[in-house]
Design an enzyme around this catalytic site. Structure first.
Site, PDB file in Angstrom:
ATOM      1  CB  VAL A   1      29.339 -87.600  30.128  1.00 46.20           C
ATOM      2  CG1 VAL A   1      30.016 -86.902  31.288  1.00 46.20           C
ATOM      3  CG2 VAL A   1      27.846 -87.599  30.297  1.00 46.20           C
TER       4      VAL A   1
ATOM      5  CG  ASP B   1      48.161 -38.594  27.796  1.00 48.30           C
ATOM      6  OD1 ASP B   1      47.657 -38.059  26.804  1.00 48.30           O
ATOM      7  OD2 ASP B   1      47.518 -38.944  28.798  1.00 48.30           O
TER       8      ASP B   1
END
Ligand code: ADP
Ligand code: MG
Length: 876
Positions: free
Chosen positions: A286, A333
């Site tokens: 774990v 652009d």
């Protein structure tokens, strides 16, 4: 409203209690909202807190833990006669761990959700005589929808009026060619959606023209809503990085499980008590599972995405953050993104071959060109507020502004020459035409647009001289608008490009300047340093574009610029081969963008592309990171994009790339931190068992270290600031392993250090008499607990940067330092306070032991610092 398309329009409007002149009143809206609800699809049910909690618990690891707790309970009852402490502790730690994870993740998700709300769809409606913009979810049946090109339609509606309205309905019909709509069409009751010409549908977009429509259905009652009902169980997916880390986590879990099995069998062979050995093995499995990792990834993403919002970038799709870090080309652009989009007319060329500088007084000739330009434009200056406000296309605004500077008004002009028709501007045609009534009788059409597009339409005017002037203006970085006209006694029956845009008289040229944004040049240089190429894409003339590109440092040689016409001549193969040679594409239409994107991608580059118009959507989708303009962008562009630039600014993209890289870097830091801790935990237990030294840490100790020493500081790593040189590195290769660049080696090396030191501590406590304190298993375990816990926490400092802790700003991540101090405090408190000592089975250790603990905990930091010193000397 079923079959709204078959009804008689006035009756339909009546049924909907609408009003085609002024729209609904506020009261009507409220009443209708009550009966119809909000205009939204029933959202996918979100997982509740409790469900998430149990999902965290449902992890394989958590199940193991619960089993372990059950066994512990069983042992408590049968063997230890009612000592429930361990069982309770294990359960508490499990809950604490899951809670921490869920709370952190929840917060992160909430802020990501808030982000989704930031780019809510808006709709223009006419309500009580005014056109207003409202969130689309507030639409009700009966509302008057005002539609224009680029809008997403947010409800089903019956058309009342249209002006060359074309709608793309592919989301419903699969047909991607826009359909021409007709308000008066008569539609059969059984017509399929695509044939219902008098309707528009939610989820579709206006490709062209304008329209007015009355809402007939909202929310789940729309055609789209019906589909949404079918798709309702769509799952939110993980980003690619999340997926990779998830897989990594699983692999480590497997390794941990294997190690646990080995530990268990060694213990069994060595005749350790079976159940206790089982517990140790289980807790090892774990503790070594990096469940915190996934939470840290979400935290890192959410933290950075929130920061990006403040820097004007809204992320629409989470994986884009990761892709940004890999971006190697930005296709931008020019107009408005690299430049300010604040056009000012500088020069006017008139028919007598005069060039007028607008700084000086204008001649009548020049003014009449401007006047024509004003008539043929949709921009206007709003004087209803205290401050004048220019509304519309900046190119047109420049012309209108100049006209009104001379104390004329566009409104007056339009009264004298009422407009009767318009062929709108679009970036493909680069032309616009309007038709006006002349006071003296007859009509005039005015066409304005790019000179090279108008030139061939003219039959009169000094074309040769104009060509020359167009060239000169372009060289000076001016955008050129040519103005031409044509007179009619009677108008042609059909007002189309074919009937209006020919046989024109060229009147003059208008040259306007659009200065670069001040931050563009720096951002381009920064991008270049970061190994990212900037490519300019524009509809402007090649000379105008090149002049600005040169000023910005995008272009160094004229050969790097090409026009859309050149591009059209190249095959895809040629473009793929030569794409590296070009950095400016001029006179291109949005459709060309997609070829440019694909050519770069074919070379393995990761491309960010900007766009604002309807026609940009395909390129935005095709690019790796589509960036839509927030101010000038259409709904359509925005919904196709991965990211929205709220300030339309190129520099924002470059900033966003830095954040993308930071996310990746921080996730690597978390991987570094958690894995070196977890892997060492595995080996510490494994080796100790192999050597026959017994378990160096017991189950609850290991779990506790995992939550306190790994979890708390680990979460804070998500907020780590990037190294100063993050934008001086090349882009992150697309498929790069998370362990690239020596991270794997570092993790291995650091795991070895922790393993050796912790085992050494354990050995000394267990087997060596130090200043008359008897060695014991418990003393050894206490030493191991402290060394492992403290050195893990201190290790977080190693993981903050590849540079020395003295080189980075030490307190740039306050949260991390706070967490580290808190965790250290908790670990020491547990080892000192009798109650906790007993709970965690720790014992008092002597001064000398403590000195060893401190030494062994700090030693890794010293070693790592020395290695960094050495490495960075190599770098210089
Ligand atoms: P960009 O992508 O750089 O904004 P556009 O495609 O919008 O480029 O514009 C390209 C060309 O079209 C300009 O150079 C100009 O000549 C012309 N143009 C731009 N806007 C208008 C307009 N509103 N009306 C007429 N012509 C325009
Ligand atoms: Mg434009």
């Amino acid at each position: 409203m079923t079959k709204a398309y078959t009804k008689d329009l006035p009756r339909l409007i009546q049924e909907l209690e609408g009003n085609r002149e002024i729209g609904l009143t506020e009261e009507q809206v409220l009443k209708k909202r009550e009966s119809y609800g909000m205009n939204e699809f029933e959202s996918i049910k979100k997982d509740s807190f409790l469900k998430k909690f149990f999902m965290q618990m449902g992890d394989l690891t958590t199940i193991i833990l619960i089993v372990a707790a059950a066994i512990s309970l069983y042992m408590a009852i049968t063997i230890h006669e009612g000592d429930y402490v361990e069982a309770i502790l294990i359960i508490s730690i499990v809950i604490l761990n899951a809670l921490l994870g869920v709370i952190q993740e929840n917060n992160a998700e909430k802020s990501l959700e808030a982000l989704q709300n930031m780019n809510k769809q808006m709709s223009s409606v006419m309500r009580y005589g005014e056109i207003i913009s409202i969130p689309a979810e507030e639409l009700v049946p009966g509302d008057l929808l005002v539609l224009e090109a680029g809008n997403m339609i947010s409800a089903d509606a019956r058309l009342i009026d249209v002006v060359s309205l074309r709608v793309e309905e592919s989301p419903l019909t699969g047909e991607s060619i826009p359909i021409e709509k007709e308000a008066n069409a008569v539609v059969a009751a059984d017509a399929p959606i695509g044939d219902r010409l008098n309707m528009v549908y939610s989820g579709c977009m206006v490709a062209n023209g304008r329209g007015l429509a009355i809402v007939t259905a909202t929310g789940m009652n729309t055609e789209m809503g019906r589909i949404a009902a079918l798709l309702n169980n769509e799952k939110t997916s993980m980003t690619p990085l999340q997926e990779r880390l998830n897989r990594l986590g699983k692999n480590i879990s497997l390794l941990a499980l294997a190690a646990a099995a080995v530990v268990f069998f060694i213990g069994y062979a060595q005749n350790e008590p079976v159940l206790e050995m089982f517990m140790t093995a289980v807790s090892l499995a774990v503790a070594a599972v990096p469940e915190t990792l996934m939470v840290i990834v979400t935290l890192t993403l959410s933290f950075n995405v929130q920061k990006m919002v403040k820097k004007h970038a809204i992320i629409r799709r989470l994986p884009a953050v990761e892709t940004l870090g890999s971006a190697s080309v930005i296709c931008s652009d020019k107009t408005g993104t690299l430049t300010q989009n604040k056009m000012t007319v500088q020069r006017v060329w008139t028919r007598g071959n005069n060039i007028i500088d607008t700084e000086n007084a204008m001649s009548d000739e020049a003014l009449s060109i401007i006047k024509m330009g004003v008539l043929c434009s949709n921009a206007f200056i709003d004087r209803s507020e205290a401050i004048e406000n220019g509304i519309g296309d900046p190119t047109e605004l420049a012309i209108v502004q100049l006209y009104e500077d001379y104390d004329y008004y566009k409104t007056d002009l339009l009264e004298s020459y009422p407009r009767v028709a318009e062929l709108p501007f679009d970036s493909d045609r680069k032309l616009m035409t309007t038709v006006h009534e002349l006071g003296e009788g007859g009509y005039i059409s005015i066409t304005k647009g790019a000179f090279d597009r108008i030139e061939s339409l003219c039959s009169d005017g000094d074309i040769q001289q104009a060509t020359h002037i167009n060239y000169n203006f372009g060289k000076k970085a001016l955008r050129v608008i040519a103005v031409a006209f044509k007179r009619y006694d009677t108008l042609p029956t059909e007002l189309t490009s074919e009937t209006l845009e020919n046989d024109l008289q060229l009147l003059g040229l208008i040259g306007m300047i659009d200065p670069p944004r001040p931050e563009s040049k720096g951002a381009i240089a920064k991008a270049a340093k970061a190994g990212i190429k900037t490519v300019m894409i524009t509809g402007d003339h090649i000379l105008t574009a090149s002049a600005i590109a040169r000023e910005l440092g995008i272009l160094t040689c004229e050969k790097e610029a090409m026009t859309g016409a050149d591009l059209a001549k190249m095959t895809d193969e040629e473009l793929i081969r030569d794409v590296y040679k070009y950095s400016v594409y001029a006179r291109v239409s949005p459709e060309d963008k997609i070829r440019i994107v694909k050519a770069w991608q074919a070379n393995g580059e990761v491309v960010a592309m900007t766009g604002d118009g309807v026609n940009d959507a395909p390129a935005l989708k095709a690019s790796d990171v589509g960036c839509a303009m927030g101010i000038t962008g259409t709904d359509v562009a925005q919904s196709a994009a991965d990211m929205i630039l709220t300030d339309d600014n190129f520099a924002t993209i470059v900033d966003a790339v830095a954040h993308g890289r930071t996310v990746y870097a921080n996730i690597r830091k978390a991987v570094h931190f958690l894995l070196s801790c977890n892997i060492s935990e595995i080996f510490i237990v494994l080796i100790s068992m192999l050597l026959g030294w017994g378990a160096p840490v017991i189950a609850i100790q290991l779990l506790f270290i995992n939550v306190i020493a790994d979890g708390l500081p680990g979460f804070a790593l998500s907020r780590e600031k990037p190294d100063a040189d993050i934008m001086e590195q090349p882009p992150i290769p697309k498929e790069q392993s998370i362990f690239a660049g020596g991270l794997g080696k570092d993790i291995a090396f650091h795991s070895v250090i922790f393993t050796v030191l912790t085992l050494l501590g354990y050995y000394m406590g267990s087997f060596v008499t130090i200043s008359s304190i008897q060695p014991s298993h418990e003393v050894g375990q206490t030493m191991a607990f402290l060394i492992l816990g403290l050195s893990s926490i201190i290790h977080v400092l190693n993981c903050r940067s590849k540079y020395s802790i003295f080189k980075i700003k030490f307190n740039s991540n306050r949260r991390l330092l706070e967490m580290a101090i808190i965790s250290i405090g908790i670990i020491i408190a547990v080892a000192l306070i009798p109650l906790f000592q007993e709970m965690f089975q720790l014992v008092d250790i002597g001064d000398y032991h403590w000195r060893l603990v401190v030494l062994f905990s700090i030693l890794p930091l010293v070693i790592v610092e020395l290695v960094k010193l050495h490495q960075n000397r190599d770098d210089d």
